[in-house]
Design an enzyme around this catalytic site. Structure first.
Site, PDB file in Angstrom:
ATOM      1  N   GLU A   1      -3.505 -45.557 -49.701  1.00 47.18           N
ATOM      2  CA  GLU A   1      -4.692 -45.888 -48.905  1.00 47.18           C
ATOM      3  C   GLU A   1      -5.082 -47.360 -49.048  1.00 47.18           C
ATOM      4  OE1 GLU A   1      -8.136 -43.522 -49.806  1.00 47.18           O
ATOM      5  OE2 GLU A   1      -9.422 -44.684 -48.453  1.00 47.18           O
TER       6      GLU A   1
ATOM      7  N   GLU B   1     -20.155 -38.230 -51.569  1.00 45.51           N
ATOM      8  CA  GLU B   1     -19.890 -38.758 -50.223  1.00 45.51           C
ATOM      9  C   GLU B   1     -20.368 -37.814 -49.126  1.00 45.51           C
ATOM     10  OE1 GLU B   1     -15.697 -39.875 -50.047  1.00 45.51           O
ATOM     11  OE2 GLU B   1     -16.258 -41.931 -50.549  1.00 45.51           O
TER      12      GLU B   1
ATOM     13  N   ASP C   1     -12.573 -46.541 -56.996  1.00 45.22           N
ATOM     14  CA  ASP C   1     -11.890 -45.740 -55.983  1.00 45.22           C
ATOM     15  C   ASP C   1     -10.453 -46.157 -55.701  1.00 45.22           C
ATOM     16  OD1 ASP C   1     -11.319 -43.992 -54.017  1.00 45.22           O
ATOM     17  OD2 ASP C   1     -12.885 -44.615 -52.630  1.00 45.22           O
TER      18      ASP C   1
ATOM     19  N   GLU D   1      -6.718 -38.145 -61.957  1.00 52.15           N
ATOM     20  CA  GLU D   1      -6.300 -38.021 -60.560  1.00 52.15           C
ATOM     21  C   GLU D   1      -5.800 -39.382 -60.101  1.00 52.15           C
ATOM     22  OE1 GLU D   1      -9.297 -36.430 -57.801  1.00 52.15           O
ATOM     23  OE2 GLU D   1      -8.444 -37.604 -56.163  1.00 52.15           O
TER      24      GLU D   1
HETATM   25  C1  BDP Z   1     -11.778 -42.304 -50.715  1.00 50.89           C
HETATM   26  C2  BDP Z   1     -11.178 -42.030 -49.371  1.00 50.89           C
HETATM   27  C3  BDP Z   1     -11.787 -40.815 -48.724  1.00 50.89           C
HETATM   28  C4  BDP Z   1     -11.734 -39.633 -49.692  1.00 50.89           C
HETATM   29  C5  BDP Z   1     -12.370 -40.016 -51.008  1.00 50.89           C
HETATM   30  C6  BDP Z   1     -12.210 -38.927 -52.060  1.00 50.89           C
HETATM   31  O1  BDP Z   1     -11.372 -43.147 -48.534  1.00 50.89           O
HETATM   32  O2  BDP Z   1     -11.071 -40.542 -47.546  1.00 50.89           O
HETATM   33  O3  BDP Z   1     -12.362 -38.533 -49.147  1.00 50.89           O
HETATM   34  O4  BDP Z   1     -11.736 -41.161 -51.524  1.00 50.89           O
HETATM   35  O5  BDP Z   1     -11.413 -39.102 -52.962  1.00 50.89           O
HETATM   36  O6  BDP Z   1     -10.996 -43.287 -51.341  1.00 50.89           O
HETATM   37  O7  BDP Z   1     -12.901 -37.912 -51.994  1.00 50.89           O
END
Ligand code: BDP
Length: 692
Positions: free
Chosen positions: A367, A266, A339, A361
């Site tokens: 969220e 990301e 996710d 994890e």
């Molecule tokens: C996503 C979230 C983001 C996190 C990412 C992560 O939206 O804010 O940074 O996961 O786990 O679900 O790194």
């Protein structure tokens, strides 16, 4: 036992002198009786904590003597303990503390403490805080960070210390033994001298409760903080920089746990920026902390816009590296391949890396399951994942067993949960969010525990005696009218969220406008990368709906071991829960129930709405058993959730109906919104009234 639980209820009623704001979590003050503690002479703070907890929490026989013994015992693993009629025996002082909390938990929940050994399933049981140095919390819905302040003057106040101590105690009471105190999207500043001083202050407060401190680090810190030209993990100057940094940290915090890393993910920098592998990056950091016994948790949450199926990428990148990681590296894998969605199949990485330590994890913060508004007890979701059979080492190779060392000789074992804590008085925003923190700890200690037991324990400790009327309520009355219905509500709650938001394997169709709260299956701004937009995931068109991950599609299904791969690959045998995760099916596809896919989809959305309304009724009837403050707060949130559920149902059915062109069955409550209306407003996220 019943008798003692009853008298406990009455005793606690006497403590109802002040409002219940939820701050005490499941550790509410209660009446105690004197106990004599016999313990080894030690100047250790941990042992002192154990003694103190026993003396402050004992509700067993008055005047009893409880002996705490430190002794080698082959049956005891990690920080496990042995309970015997005379007390608690353990190999480590942490083990004694956990044994003490077990005794107290049993007394409070009216159960007999089981004589025998209890070992944690995982060596490390960690909270990951996505807390930023400016005090904000990424995906946090319970106020600002408990660790960091916007106006950070780096002065640790007594208020900070009290809060951290309460936090550490809550963790210890459920066996959580580590905390990563900053966001995985890490700021390089966290490794600066001034921030490290604050980390040390935190570590000093967490230590007496056996909670180790860890940091998330940014891979490019040598450049951003150290002024080097590169962060290439094979560059000698970079290696030296990390070694020096590790030394600096351990000088201040000798029991520092280690690093958590989100790299090449990301947009975060990582070894791939320099043509190196995840193993090159992780091993370099692992070598830096190895002299001090430190650990590196390297996240496998990786995907890129170019990949045709995001769900496949982590497996593709990591499986070829199996066996190439140092033994103080653990690969941290999200429960599902995409996710943290309300429901995902387990990540195929579990069990596939046979020569590497791998840890699950989970996301405790909600969220994708309604923030701190919606009531969703996540224990059932984690239980489902942990109990899933990977078949990687034959039948019975569940996610639990392939990560806890039962199947593979992992050097280290761990489980992480993304925390839901903040400065809100009740820590988690929604009072029932506390149950998720509790459940995470309990499952990390024992990955075979059942959610029903966890809910029962949590409710008894959190709500028993919490109403003036309690003094007149018998235990049987409380069990029948509070405990049983509320336990059931908790156990049904996650499935309700799945039903009204993303049933039958749908995923990632939430609104991005409101931080992933509420529906947004249409959401696809022109220049947005496809894998961040819902249409990429639901693939709805005139022909049908769902992501084809079968052998005729992205073939993600082949990342699973047989016989699972074949089972998932065939819509006739794929469980309904995962149907649209793996298949793109026609709207009139015949489901196992006999319904068409469209009608079944409608029925699930409708069911979710009705389930939340049922929760409202259930909760309304608990009024005599709950203190006014928490009763009103939960009631208020359920009202908001009920509105959100209707919005989800209406928005998704009207949106998908554009493609299916089929009528919403008469058995389903007709939409009260219009699609245009919902999209035009992008429906302002429901906000419950402020806490009364
Ligand atoms: C996503 C979230 C983001 C996190 C990412 C992560 O939206 O804010 O940074 O996961 O786990 O679900 O790194």
């Amino acid at each position: 036992m019943k008798k003692s639980f009853l008298s406990f209820l009455f005793a606690v009623a006497a403590f109802q002198l002040r409002a219940e704001d939820g701050h005490q979590l499941w550790l509410r003050p209660h009446a105690t009786v004197p106990v004599t503690v016999v313990a080894p002479a030690s100047r250790s703070v941990l042992l002192a904590t154990a003694k103190q907890e026993l003396q402050q929490g004992w509700q067993g026989n008055a005047g009893a003597t409880v002996t705490l013994t430190l002794k080698k015992d082959k049956a005891i693993r990690y920080d496990g303990y042995r309970i015997s009629p005379s007390g608690v025996q353990a190999v480590t002082e942490r083990g004694l503390l956990y044994g003490v909390f077990e005794l107290i938990r049993c007394q409070q929940t009216g159960q007999a403490a089981q004589a025998g050994v209890s070992n944690p399933s995982y060596e490390y049981r960690l909270l990951n805080h996505w807390d930023n140095p400016d005090g904000s919390v990424e995906r946090g819905y319970a106020g600002q960070s408990i660790f960091w302040r916007k106006d950070s003057s780096f002065v640790t106040t007594s208020r900070d210390k009290t809060l951290w101590q309460e936090y550490a105690r809550a963790n210890a009471s459920v066996g959580i033994n580590g905390a990563v105190v900053n966001n995985v999207n890490a700021s390089p500043r966290i490794l600066s001298a001034e921030y490290l001083a604050r980390v040390k202050a935190i570590a000093d407060v967490l230590r007496p409760y056996g909670v180790k401190t860890f940091l998330a680090v940014k891979f490019s810190s040598p450049v951003l903080l150290g002024g080097l030209k590169t962060a290439d993990p094979l560059d000698p100057a970079v290696v030296k920089w990390w070694q020096a940094k590790a030394k600096e940290i351990y000088q201040q915090i000798p029991d520092f746990g280690g690093f958590l890393v989100k790299a090449s993910s990301e947009g975060q920098p990582g070894p791939q920026d320099y043509g190196r592998t995840h193993a090159d990056g992780a091993n370099m950091l692992a070598d830096a902390v190895r002299p001090y016994g430190g650990l590196v948790m390297w996240r496998a949450f990786v995907y890129s816009p170019s990949d045709k199926d995001r769900a496949k990428q982590a497996y593709n990148e990591f499986v070829p590296l199996d066996g190439k990681f140092r033994d103080n590296v653990i690969i941290q894998v999200k429960n599902g391949p995409v996710d943290f969605q309300p429901r995902e199949p387990f990540s195929p990485l579990f069990g596939a890396m046979k020569k590497t330590s791998v840890m699950p994890e989970f996301q405790i913060t909600q969220e994708y399951l309604g923030h701190s508004i919606d009531l969703a007890f996540l224990s059932t979701m984690w239980e489902e994942c942990l109990g899933s059979d990977t078949y990687q080492a034959g039948p019975g190779s569940t996610v639990a067993r392939v990560t806890d060392g039962s199947v593979y000789p992992q050097k280290h074992t761990a489980m992480a949960g993304v925390a839901n804590t903040g400065l809100d008085r009740n820590w988690t925003g929604q009072d029932f969010g506390q149950a998720n923190w509790y459940a995470f700890g309990r499952l990390a200690w024992n990955n075979q525990l059942k959610s029903a037991q966890i809910a029962d324990e949590w409710l008894k400790q959190t709500f028993a005696g919490a109403a003036d009327q309690q003094a007149t309520a018998s235990a049987a009355d409380w069990n029948a009218n509070f405990l049983a219905p509320v336990t059931q509500m908790m156990l049904d709650s996650r499935e309700a969220v799945v039903n009204y938001s993303m049933p039958l394997g749908l995923h990632h169709i939430m609104s991005a406008t409101h931080d992933h709260y509420g529906p947004g299956p249409w959401w696809a701004p022109p220049k947005m990368r496809a894998d961040w937009t819902p249409p990429y995931y639901h693939q709805a068109d005139a022909q049908g709906v769902g992501f084809n991950r079968t052998t005729t599609g992205s073939n993600a299904v082949s990342q699973y071991h047989e016989p699972l791969a074949s089972q998932l690959n065939d819509p006739a045998t794929c469980p309904d829960e995962y149907l649209l995760w793996f298949h793109h099916l026609p709207w009139d596809f015949k489901m196992k129930s006999g319904n068409t896919l469209w009608n079944e989809l409608c029925a699930h959305y409708d069911k979710g709405v009705h389930q939340v309304r049922q929760f409202q009724q259930t909760w309304d009837q608990t009024r005599p058993y709950v203190d006014a403050e928490r009763f009103a707060a939960v009631q208020n949130k359920l009202r908001a959730q009920s509105g959100a559920a209707v919005l989800w149902k209406d928005a998704c059915l009207l949106y998908f109906q554009q493609f299916s062109k089929l009528p919403i069955p008469a058995s389903v409550e007709p939409p009260m919104h219009t699609l245009d209306g919902v999209i035009a407003n992008d429906m302002v996220r429901p906000r419950p009234l402020p806490r009364p």
